[in-house]
Design an enzyme around this catalytic site. Structure first.
Site, PDB file in Angstrom:
ATOM      1  CB  CYS A 133      -0.949  -0.007   1.199  1.00 31.03           C
ATOM      2  SG  CYS A 133      -0.202  -0.617   2.710  1.00 31.03           S
ATOM      3  CB  SER A 163      -7.534   0.033   7.861  1.00 29.90           C
ATOM      4  OG  SER A 163      -6.894   1.101   7.205  1.00 29.90           O
ATOM      5  N   GLY A 164      -4.329  -1.040   7.665  1.00 26.00           N
ATOM      6  CA  GLY A 164      -3.338  -1.791   6.895  1.00 26.00           C
ATOM      7  C   GLY A 164      -3.104  -3.166   7.490  1.00 26.00           C
ATOM      8  CE  LYS A 219       5.858  -6.829   3.042  1.00 23.61           C
ATOM      9  NZ  LYS A 219       4.618  -6.835   3.837  1.00 23.61           N
ATOM     10  CG  HIS A 247      -1.022   3.854   4.599  1.00 25.03           C
ATOM     11  ND1 HIS A 247      -1.752   3.534   5.718  1.00 25.03           N
ATOM     12  CD2 HIS A 247      -0.538   2.666   4.126  1.00 25.03           C
ATOM     13  CE1 HIS A 247      -1.706   2.223   5.907  1.00 25.03           C
ATOM     14  NE2 HIS A 247      -0.981   1.674   4.958  1.00 25.03           N
TER      15      HIS A 247
END
Ligand code: A2P
Length: 343
Positions: A133, A163-164, A219, A247
């Site tokens: 994300c 919520s990630g 990542k 985010h």
């Protein structure tokens, strides 16, 4: 126009629910929607186009029995590792939101605004990976700037919403806030995060690696280079903040040439799915609560470095469940259809 049998794995999860909503909103050509989750949810329902659909338990037969043609996975890496091959075997294209296949050389990693051409490589394994994300919203802004100024290095700090880490992680923040107002915060439980998240910021997302960075940070490093098709030196500090959704990222970009903030604003305002919100004197800049539910990435606080005219600083915000996950997956699916139908 051809319609497709579409499965959503993790249909009642934080991202899965958004996938259903977006498929409906964009009028995706769905012949039949198959919601899949674990045995815990089998028999429960999800809503799609005004209908209650019953969730089926995910099994190795789910894709062949339902003749699935497009499978959107968002139920965790181990679920994708085990079940994506069954979907491929059944003839479906898999669009995987987890990190499991992202760095596989035979799996394209796609942000449609940046490297849509890579979707054509899907046939190698039958899988297309959706990036992390935080990576998605950042590369959407990096790409148009790289095309003009040439990027030589990126430094980013993230402010990532709960919520990630899924629905239970959102609940954990809400429960801790309720406990705080009941003067019982010290008794509140924490499971989703390594520390209390309410009234706190945690400079750790995922596990630490030997190099001192976390898996989440690496990542961003590895995925950015794969998507942009070149090695981009990058350092990330990923931080969990007590926000439910959206985010934020503070990004410092060093370019090969001089880069003017006003020119950057003009470039970004023409870039696909980017909205420039940059009038700080009037309190206008991107914020997660305003980005929630939106399918665009918001960029503001664009400014030149005080010491180096090749450096720009900016603040990038997007809805992590949409732009950072479900919207990107659905956009990949739309592009995949275009490609299939052109053949
Ligand atoms: P379930 O609710 O049945 O566990 P979130 O990211 O919000 O935590 O959601 C995760 C999603 O992935 C949920 O829909 C969840 O379903 C699903 N899921 C988790 N583990 C499995 C599994 N082993 N098999 C299938 N679905 C799973």
């Amino acid at each position: 126009m051809k319609e497709y049998i579409v499965a959503v794995v993790g249909a009642n999860g934080a991202v899965g629910e958004e996938m259903l909503e977006i498929l409906e909103e964009v009028n995706f050509p769905v012949k039949k929607l198959i919601p899949l989750a674990s045995a815990r949810s089998a028999g429960k329902t999800v809503e799609f186009k005004g209908e209650e659909l019953t969730i089926q338990e995910l099994t190795s037969e789910s894709f062949s029995e339902n003749e699935v043609e497009i499978a959107l996975f968002s139920a965790g890496g181990s679920v994708s590792a085990k079940y994506a091959p069954f979907a491929v075997e059944a003839g479906a294209v898999v669009i995987d939101n987890t990190s499991h296949f992202r760095m596989d050389d035979d799996v394209p990693l796609v942000v449609p605004e940046v490297n849509p051409e890579d979707i054509a490589l899907w046939k190698k394994k039958g899988i297309i990976a959706n990036p992390n994300c935080s990576t998605i919203q950042m590369v959407q802004a990096l790409k148009p700037l790289d095309d003009v100024f040439g990027i030589s290095r990126v430094d980013v700090s993230t402010y990532q919403a709960t919520s990630g880490a899924g629905k239970s992680a959102m609940d954990e923040l809400v429960n801790q806030m309720q406990a705080f107002f009941a003067f019982k915060l010290e008794d509140a439980e924490y499971e989703a995060f390594p520390h209390q998240i309410a009234l706190n910021v945690i400079p750790q997302i995922d596990k630490f690696l030997d190099n001192g960075f976390t898996k989440e940070e690496m990542k961003m490093v590895n995925e950015t280079s794969k998507i942009m098709h070149k090695q981009i030196p990058l350092a990330a500090t990923c931080v969990r903040v007590p926000v439910l959704r959206g985010h934020s990222e503070s990004v410092t970009i060093t370019f090969k040439t001089e880069a003017d903030a006003q020119k950057a604003r003009e470039i970004l305002s023409k870039a696909p799915n980017i909205v420039v919100e940059d009038d700080p004197q009037n309190g206008i800049y991107p914020m997660p609560f305003k980005a929630t539910g939106k399918d665009e990435t918001f960029v503001g606080r664009i400014r030149n470095d005080v010491f180096d005219s090749k450096i720009l600083h900016m603040f990038i915000v997007a809805d992590n469940l949409r732009v950072g996950a479900a919207t990107n997956a659905v956009r990949i699916a739309q592009k995949w259809i275009e490609l299939e139908e052109a053949e």
